[in-house]
Motif scaffolding. Structure first.
Motif, PDB file in Angstrom:
ATOM      1  N   ILE A 283     114.161 -11.679  29.418  1.00  0.00           N
ATOM      2  CA  ILE A 283     113.090 -12.682  29.404  1.00  0.00           C
ATOM      3  C   ILE A 283     111.824 -12.107  30.037  1.00  0.00           C
ATOM      4  O   ILE A 283     110.718 -12.253  29.522  1.00  0.00           O
ATOM      5  N   TYR A 284     112.000 -11.439  31.182  1.00  0.00           N
ATOM      6  CA  TYR A 284     110.876 -10.838  31.908  1.00  0.00           C
ATOM      7  C   TYR A 284     110.107  -9.864  30.999  1.00  0.00           C
ATOM      8  O   TYR A 284     108.872  -9.913  30.916  1.00  0.00           O
ATOM      9  N   GLU A 285     110.832  -9.005  30.324  1.00  0.00           N
ATOM     10  CA  GLU A 285     110.176  -7.991  29.482  1.00  0.00           C
ATOM     11  C   GLU A 285     109.501  -8.641  28.272  1.00  0.00           C
ATOM     12  O   GLU A 285     108.377  -8.275  27.907  1.00  0.00           O
ATOM     13  N   TYR A 286     110.176  -9.606  27.659  1.00  0.00           N
ATOM     14  CA  TYR A 286     109.607 -10.230  26.465  1.00  0.00           C
ATOM     15  C   TYR A 286     108.348 -11.019  26.808  1.00  0.00           C
ATOM     16  O   TYR A 286     107.314 -10.886  26.136  1.00  0.00           O
ATOM     17  N   LEU A 287     108.427 -11.847  27.836  1.00  0.00           N
ATOM     18  CA  LEU A 287     107.262 -12.666  28.192  1.00  0.00           C
ATOM     19  C   LEU A 287     106.105 -11.801  28.691  1.00  0.00           C
ATOM     20  O   LEU A 287     104.941 -12.155  28.516  1.00  0.00           O
ATOM     21  N   GLY A 288     106.435 -10.665  29.303  1.00  0.00           N
ATOM     22  CA  GLY A 288     105.383  -9.733  29.713  1.00  0.00           C
ATOM     23  C   GLY A 288     104.595  -9.232  28.507  1.00  0.00           C
ATOM     24  O   GLY A 288     103.362  -9.135  28.552  1.00  0.00           O
TER      25      GLY A 288
ATOM     26  N   MET B  54      98.944 -16.842  32.384  1.00  0.00           N
ATOM     27  CA  MET B  54      99.862 -17.887  32.774  1.00  0.00           C
ATOM     28  C   MET B  54     101.023 -17.280  33.572  1.00  0.00           C
ATOM     29  O   MET B  54     101.500 -16.198  33.264  1.00  0.00           O
ATOM     30  N   LYS B  55     101.468 -18.013  34.575  1.00  0.00           N
ATOM     31  CA  LYS B  55     102.464 -17.468  35.485  1.00  0.00           C
ATOM     32  C   LYS B  55     103.782 -18.240  35.340  1.00  0.00           C
ATOM     33  O   LYS B  55     103.797 -19.475  35.442  1.00  0.00           O
ATOM     34  N   VAL B  56     104.840 -17.501  35.119  1.00  0.00           N
ATOM     35  CA  VAL B  56     106.137 -18.111  34.841  1.00  0.00           C
ATOM     36  C   VAL B  56     107.162 -17.614  35.857  1.00  0.00           C
ATOM     37  O   VAL B  56     107.235 -16.415  36.143  1.00  0.00           O
ATOM     38  N   LEU B  57     107.939 -18.557  36.400  1.00  0.00           N
ATOM     39  CA  LEU B  57     109.041 -18.194  37.286  1.00  0.00           C
ATOM     40  C   LEU B  57     110.350 -18.355  36.521  1.00  0.00           C
ATOM     41  O   LEU B  57     110.637 -19.430  35.981  1.00  0.00           O
ATOM     42  N   VAL B  58     111.133 -17.294  36.474  1.00  0.00           N
ATOM     43  CA  VAL B  58     112.427 -17.301  35.793  1.00  0.00           C
ATOM     44  C   VAL B  58     113.522 -17.387  36.858  1.00  0.00           C
ATOM     45  O   VAL B  58     113.705 -16.454  37.635  1.00  0.00           O
ATOM     46  N   ILE B  59     114.225 -18.512  36.891  1.00  0.00           N
ATOM     47  CA  ILE B  59     115.344 -18.682  37.838  1.00  0.00           C
ATOM     48  C   ILE B  59     116.618 -18.593  37.011  1.00  0.00           C
ATOM     49  O   ILE B  59     116.995 -19.532  36.311  1.00  0.00           O
ATOM     50  N   GLU B  60     117.243 -17.429  37.056  1.00  0.00           N
ATOM     51  CA  GLU B  60     118.340 -17.140  36.128  1.00  0.00           C
ATOM     52  C   GLU B  60     119.411 -16.314  36.836  1.00  0.00           C
ATOM     53  O   GLU B  60     119.108 -15.264  37.402  1.00  0.00           O
ATOM     54  N   LYS B  61     120.655 -16.799  36.805  1.00  0.00           N
ATOM     55  CA  LYS B  61     121.731 -16.067  37.495  1.00  0.00           C
ATOM     56  C   LYS B  61     122.218 -14.869  36.687  1.00  0.00           C
ATOM     57  O   LYS B  61     122.770 -13.935  37.252  1.00  0.00           O
ATOM     58  N   ASP B  62     122.019 -14.875  35.388  1.00  0.00           N
ATOM     59  CA  ASP B  62     122.390 -13.746  34.540  1.00  0.00           C
ATOM     60  C   ASP B  62     121.261 -12.715  34.602  1.00  0.00           C
ATOM     61  O   ASP B  62     120.212 -12.885  33.979  1.00  0.00           O
ATOM     62  N   GLN B  63     121.473 -11.652  35.354  1.00  0.00           N
ATOM     63  CA  GLN B  63     120.393 -10.698  35.604  1.00  0.00           C
ATOM     64  C   GLN B  63     119.952  -9.967  34.339  1.00  0.00           C
ATOM     65  O   GLN B  63     118.781  -9.623  34.199  1.00  0.00           O
ATOM     66  N   GLN B  64     120.891  -9.714  33.439  1.00  0.00           N
ATOM     67  CA  GLN B  64     120.517  -9.036  32.197  1.00  0.00           C
ATOM     68  C   GLN B  64     119.617  -9.922  31.344  1.00  0.00           C
ATOM     69  O   GLN B  64     118.620  -9.475  30.774  1.00  0.00           O
ATOM     70  N   LEU B  65     119.978 -11.212  31.280  1.00  0.00           N
ATOM     71  CA  LEU B  65     119.137 -12.156  30.531  1.00  0.00           C
ATOM     72  C   LEU B  65     117.770 -12.298  31.206  1.00  0.00           C
ATOM     73  O   LEU B  65     116.737 -12.332  30.530  1.00  0.00           O
ATOM     74  N   ALA B  66     117.770 -12.364  32.540  1.00  0.00           N
ATOM     75  CA  ALA B  66     116.499 -12.471  33.269  1.00  0.00           C
ATOM     76  C   ALA B  66     115.602 -11.276  32.950  1.00  0.00           C
ATOM     77  O   ALA B  66     114.387 -11.423  32.758  1.00  0.00           O
ATOM     78  N   LYS B  67     116.197 -10.093  32.888  1.00  0.00           N
ATOM     79  CA  LYS B  67     115.435  -8.881  32.583  1.00  0.00           C
ATOM     80  C   LYS B  67     114.848  -8.948  31.171  1.00  0.00           C
ATOM     81  O   LYS B  67     113.688  -8.597  30.941  1.00  0.00           O
TER      82      LYS B  67
END
Length: 222
Positions: free
Chosen positions: A16-21, A1-14
């Motif tokens: 989320i990216y690592e966890y969902l990976g 499944m492919k997820v796009l994270v649109i997030e201005k907080d780069q630390q939070l985006a990172k």
């Protein structure tokens, strides 16, 4: 499944990216709205996590415009705003869910899973195709009453085919779907051929329903 994270907080985006990976989602990240437009035009996503706290209401404008264009992707709003008005406005504009910051990543993952089940599985936890059953919860496969032992990659390929049953999916589409796991699939279709061959063998009589379409790709069908 492919997820796009649109997030201005780069630390939070990172985070989320690592966890969902680790949860076997393929994630891409955009830290501003203009990049997001390019990304949804170039790729298909199963779910978008949208921060609506960008300046000048850009997040909600993005949501509104995306729905006007009939984009059928699931959308979860993630926001510091906790008012009832913000939640109602977001849902009316086309969001499927709303999660207030801070949140547990496990809860976020569960909500993504719920949206995908609604989108692809009519709300069920499993996809059924004739005698084949794929469980989204246990990530397992059974044929009849017998569990089939699949590798992680084999399960993902079978799930992708089942989600697109009766539609030809190209080798490139499958490779892109798997590339979050390893870039090797983007450059070497021989690896993919081997997985398909093993998958058909393990599925026994159900393996015949994975059909190779000459010069095009594969299809799960009658």
């Amino acid at each position: 499944m492919k997820v796009l994270v649109i997030e201005k907080d780069q630390q939070l985006a990172k985070s989320i990216y690592e966890y969902l990976g680790c949860e076997n989602y393929r994630c891409e990240v955009a830290c501003d709205i203009s990049d997001s437009w390019h990304m949804i035009e170039d790729s298909n996503y199963d779910c978008i996590l949208l921060d609506i706290d960008f300046p000048n209401g850009a997040g909600l404008t993005f949501l509104k415009q995306m729905r006007k264009q009939k984009k059928r992707v699931g959308v979860i709003i993630v926001s510091e705003r906790n008012s009832l008005e913000d939640k109602i406005t977001s849902l009316k504009l086309g969001a499927d869910d709303y999660l207030t910051k801070p949140f547990h990543l496990a809860e976020l993952s569960a909500r993504i899973g719920a949206i995908i089940r609604r989108r692809y599985m009519d709300g069920d936890d499993a996809i059924v195709f004739k005698d084949l059953k794929l469980s989204a919860l246990t990530r397992s496969a059974t044929v009849g009453d017998q569990e089939v032992s699949l590798t992680r990659t084999e399960y993902k390929i079978l799930l992708f085919l089942a989600l697109n049953k009766d539609r030809i999916v190209s080798k490139e589409e499958i490779a892109e779907y798997l590339s979050g796991q390893s870039a090797i699939y983007l450059y070497n279709f021989d690896v993919l051929y081997t997985h398909i061959k093993n998958l058909k063998k393990k599925l026994q009589f159900m393996g015949k329903h994975i059909k190779a379409i000459y010069a095009m790709g594969y299809k799960l069908s009658e």
